[in-house]
Structure formats: C-alpha cells, structure tokens
Design a protein around this motif. Structure first.
Motif, mmCIF file in Angstrom:
data_model
loop_
_atom_site.group_PDB
_atom_site.id
_atom_site.type_symbol
_atom_site.label_atom_id
_atom_site.label_comp_id
_atom_site.label_asym_id
_atom_site.label_seq_id
_atom_site.Cartn_x
_atom_site.Cartn_y
_atom_site.Cartn_z
ATOM 1 N N UNK A 70 35.783 51.174 37.807
ATOM 2 C CA UNK A 70 36.571 51.713 38.907
ATOM 3 C C UNK A 70 36.005 51.245 40.250
ATOM 4 N N UNK A 71 34.699 51.341 40.425
ATOM 5 C CA UNK A 71 34.050 50.924 41.665
ATOM 6 C C UNK A 71 34.172 49.417 41.874
ATOM 7 N N UNK A 72 34.041 48.648 40.797
ATOM 8 C CA UNK A 72 34.169 47.195 40.885
ATOM 9 C C UNK A 72 35.583 46.800 41.276
ATOM 10 N N UNK A 73 36.586 47.420 40.658
ATOM 11 C CA UNK A 73 37.987 47.139 40.998
ATOM 12 C C UNK A 73 38.250 47.489 42.457
ATOM 13 N N UNK A 74 37.769 48.621 42.913
ATOM 14 C CA UNK A 74 37.955 49.025 44.303
ATOM 15 C C UNK A 74 37.314 48.008 45.251
ATOM 16 N N UNK A 75 36.134 47.540 44.912
ATOM 17 C CA UNK A 75 35.443 46.542 45.734
ATOM 18 C C UNK A 75 36.240 45.233 45.778
ATOM 19 N N UNK A 76 36.796 44.815 44.630
ATOM 20 C CA UNK A 76 37.610 43.592 44.567
ATOM 21 C C UNK A 76 38.885 43.723 45.395
ATOM 22 N N UNK A 77 39.526 44.882 45.339
ATOM 23 C CA UNK A 77 40.748 45.118 46.115
ATOM 24 C C UNK A 77 40.454 45.071 47.613
ATOM 25 N N UNK A 78 39.338 45.628 48.017
ATOM 26 C CA UNK A 78 38.970 45.628 49.435
ATOM 27 C C UNK A 78 38.659 44.215 49.937
ATOM 28 N N UNK A 79 38.227 43.343 49.021
ATOM 29 C CA UNK A 79 37.881 41.971 49.404
ATOM 30 C C UNK A 79 39.089 41.040 49.501
ATOM 31 N N UNK A 80 40.241 41.470 48.989
ATOM 32 C CA UNK A 80 41.437 40.605 49.025
ATOM 33 C C UNK A 80 41.986 40.445 50.421
#
Length: 80
Positions: A70-80
């Motif tokens: 969940x935290x990794x996905x959130x971090x990836x979304x914020x980086x887009x």
C-alpha cells in the motif's frame, strides 16, 4: 504505470486519479493526499471490477495489499 488523468496526485489532492498499469485501467480515489480505495479496474479483455458500497469489507483490491505494498503504491502514484 502511466498517469491517464491531467492532474498529478498532489495537484488533485482529493478526487479520482486514473492510471494505466500494464493494460489495466484503474481509477483510484485520492483522499486528501492518501490512497483510499479503488473505484474501478478494467482489463484489456473486458474484465471489470467496480466499487459498490454494498460490497463486503475487504473486496476492494487495495484492501488486499499489505501495508508495505500500500505504501509503495502510494509512493509510486505520488511520483507520476
């Protein structure tokens, strides 16, 4: 993962955020800069999942993720 919507995660802050992940179109709800729930998922071959408030708890695909995922996905979304 490719951002499909015009706004970045930070610009949107609260609302539906659309991404494409290896052919899957996903609409994810950004709730005040936090990954909240998946609204819809649609595959290339037509398979579809949609959020329904009457669904049992835990049927949202994001609810199946571990805390780390969940935290990794959130971090990836914020980086887009």
């Amino acid at each position: 993962m490719i951002r499909v919507c015009a706004q970045t995660w930070d610009e949107l802050y609260a609302g539906m955020f659309m991404v494409d992940v290896e052919g899957w179109s996903m609409t994810i709800f950004n709730d005040c800069d936090e990954l909240n729930y998946c609204e819809t998922c649609l595959s290339i071959d037509g398979r579809r999942w949609s959020f329904d408030s009457g669904d049992r708890y835990g049927t949202d695909p994001l609810a199946l993720l571990s805390m780390w995922e969940h935290q990794t996905l959130e971090r990836l979304l914020k980086a887009l």
